[in-house]
Design a protein around this motif. Sequence first.
Motif, PDB file in Angstrom:
ATOM      1  N   GLU A 100       0.037   7.499   3.735  1.00  0.00           N
ATOM      2  CA  GLU A 100       0.642   6.161   4.063  1.00  0.00           C
ATOM      3  C   GLU A 100      -0.281   5.426   4.865  1.00  0.00           C
ATOM      4  N   LEU A 101      -1.158   5.993   5.778  1.00  0.00           N
ATOM      5  CA  LEU A 101      -2.307   5.073   6.742  1.00  0.00           C
ATOM      6  C   LEU A 101      -3.174   4.225   5.529  1.00  0.00           C
ATOM      7  N   LEU A 102      -3.432   4.708   4.404  1.00  0.00           N
ATOM      8  CA  LEU A 102      -4.134   3.907   3.581  1.00  0.00           C
ATOM      9  C   LEU A 102      -3.262   3.354   2.556  1.00  0.00           C
ATOM     10  N   ALA A 103      -2.003   3.062   2.730  1.00  0.00           N
ATOM     11  CA  ALA A 103      -1.373   2.427   1.473  1.00  0.00           C
ATOM     12  C   ALA A 103      -1.778   1.145   1.311  1.00  0.00           C
ATOM     13  N   ASP A 104      -1.552   0.600   0.093  1.00  0.00           N
ATOM     14  CA  ASP A 104      -1.883  -0.909  -0.388  1.00  0.00           C
ATOM     15  C   ASP A 104      -0.965  -1.582   0.640  1.00  0.00           C
ATOM     16  N   GLU A 105      -1.244  -2.699   1.100  1.00  0.00           N
ATOM     17  CA  GLU A 105      -0.470  -3.686   1.888  1.00  0.00           C
ATOM     18  C   GLU A 105      -0.319  -5.080   1.180  1.00  0.00           C
ATOM     19  N   GLU A 106       0.881  -5.445   1.143  1.00  0.00           N
ATOM     20  CA  GLU A 106       1.094  -6.763   0.690  1.00  0.00           C
ATOM     21  C   GLU A 106       1.455  -7.856   1.772  1.00  0.00           C
ATOM     22  N   PRO A 107       0.562  -9.012   1.645  1.00  0.00           N
ATOM     23  CA  PRO A 107       0.905  -9.805   2.616  1.00  0.00           C
ATOM     24  C   PRO A 107       2.362 -10.684   2.283  1.00  0.00           C
ATOM     25  N   ALA A 108       2.450 -11.549   3.322  1.00  0.00           N
ATOM     26  CA  ALA A 108       3.790 -12.139   3.182  1.00  0.00           C
ATOM     27  C   ALA A 108       4.103 -12.986   2.108  1.00  0.00           C
ATOM     28  N   SER A 109       5.019 -12.878   1.226  1.00  0.00           N
ATOM     29  CA  SER A 109       5.304 -13.726   0.068  1.00  0.00           C
ATOM     30  C   SER A 109       4.963 -15.120   0.102  1.00  0.00           C
ATOM     31  N   GLN A 110       5.146 -15.840   1.306  1.00  0.00           N
ATOM     32  CA  GLN A 110       4.920 -17.266   1.297  1.00  0.00           C
ATOM     33  C   GLN A 110       3.549 -17.506   1.238  1.00  0.00           C
ATOM     34  N   ASP A 111       2.651 -16.722   1.943  1.00  0.00           N
ATOM     35  CA  ASP A 111       1.271 -16.787   2.029  1.00  0.00           C
ATOM     36  C   ASP A 111       0.891 -16.488   0.489  1.00  0.00           C
ATOM     37  N   VAL A 112       1.363 -15.450  -0.216  1.00  0.00           N
ATOM     38  CA  VAL A 112       0.761 -15.319  -1.660  1.00  0.00           C
ATOM     39  C   VAL A 112       1.114 -16.432  -2.588  1.00  0.00           C
ATOM     40  N   LYS A 113       2.310 -17.144  -2.191  1.00  0.00           N
ATOM     41  CA  LYS A 113       2.622 -18.187  -3.016  1.00  0.00           C
ATOM     42  C   LYS A 113       1.725 -19.667  -2.554  1.00  0.00           C
ATOM     43  N   ASP A 114       1.541 -19.648  -1.174  1.00  0.00           N
ATOM     44  CA  ASP A 114       0.613 -20.930  -0.913  1.00  0.00           C
ATOM     45  C   ASP A 114      -0.720 -20.620  -1.591  1.00  0.00           C
ATOM     46  N   SER A 115      -1.135 -19.348  -1.623  1.00  0.00           N
ATOM     47  CA  SER A 115      -2.641 -19.010  -2.188  1.00  0.00           C
ATOM     48  C   SER A 115      -2.765 -19.400  -3.554  1.00  0.00           C
TER      49      SER A 115
END
Length: 461
Positions: A100-115
């Motif tokens: 759980e400490l090294l689980a994949d992290e997902e950035p905020a959806s709006q930031d993903v969309k903006d990228s």
Amino acid sequence: MPIATVNPATGETLKTYDALGAEELERRLAAAETAFRTHRTTTFAERALRMHKAADLLDEDQQHIARVMTTEMGKPVRQARAEAAKCAKAMHWYADHAEELLADEEPASQDVKDSGASWVIVRYRPLGPVLAVMPWNFPLWQVVRFAAPALMAGNVGLLKHASNVPQTALYLEDLYRRAGFAEGCFQTLLIGSGAVEKVLRDPRIKAATLTGSEPAGRAVAAVAGDEVKKTVLELGGSDPFVVMPSADLDRAAEVAVTARVQNNGQSCIAAKRFIVHTDVFDAFAERFTAGMTALRTGDPMDEETEVGPLSSERGRADLEELVADAVESGATVLCGGERPARPGWYYPPTALADVTPEMRIHHEEAFGPVATLYRAADLDEAVAIANDSPFGLSSNVWTHNGIEVDRFVRDLEAGCVYVNGMTASHPAFPFGGVKRSGYGRELSGHGIREFCNITTVWHGA
């Protein structure tokens, strides 16, 4: 310095070891590189199974390894057993929480969309073989708090332990092997300090961690910097123990004694500078001195012993020099201060008052059961004295005044602030310091991520 077990309670050399030759050292480096290729692909569940097994084996071996540690570096055997138990607990903790400490992290959806991506994740990937340069004072714990998270993250470890604890070092390699970790996943390198640079410069070594003295930290950091390799350093400490008028003086003095003499006073996070508000200074000093004087010093194998010998003759001589310098410059000896007439490297629990900034002990770390006491006129002076140190590892504050707590937490220059309690490391909480106490963090999620490649994965539409 020879690689040998020398009993600090008697000065007797019990066992010596030859340093690894060039051919064997090369074999071990190659084995680490080979092991990493496979270990990094194992699942968290597979690693956890082995780590739990290592913890269970350590619990079974507790009596044996405690006596080995006590024989090699002199800590009271009851404290050695507690150290082994703490290591097993940390192994279980990382086995349970690493995924759980090294689980994949997902950035905020709006930031993903903006990228412009369809999805983005941040993934933690192991770096590779990590060199650990470790000290003698907690010969199991210092290693395990690196090894457990590193192995669970998919890294492999090479241990260069202090030269006076070779049996403990070899035990750790055997422990992980018996637990089922593949050949080369964790290896002990019986080498002198002069060989560390060669190992660290080897391209197969991807990072290093060191717990130890400031000079050793500088040397490793300089080489690692030249090679552009990640390091984590946990160096010296001269932790303040601040007592304010609202404190429970009986409890504060009782904990202060333990905080100063734990591990025979040879701990980076032992409280060393006792900064007491002038309104309660005399009352605290009386209680503290009585507690230090009452401690039972003796054979560390005796279950009743509270303070054993220092780890080496040189260590005792260094401590004596600090005390002598302070006394010659006007410090008052409240208790202790004289070497006992007995075999072994013993030094009595000692308390000094009237310490001034001109004395060496004001700025240097006293690595043994010697406490310095300071008067503080008010909160501002207490903070100023506490921060008047090149070190910043941990700190202890005793007060029931909320405003004072907020001020200490805001202004103390330290990696930890313990309020109405004694500094201790726990696998769930980050541990490390600032200033000349080093950089980086061990333990918790922060510690397991120190030796990970934090990878951004961006996927277009």
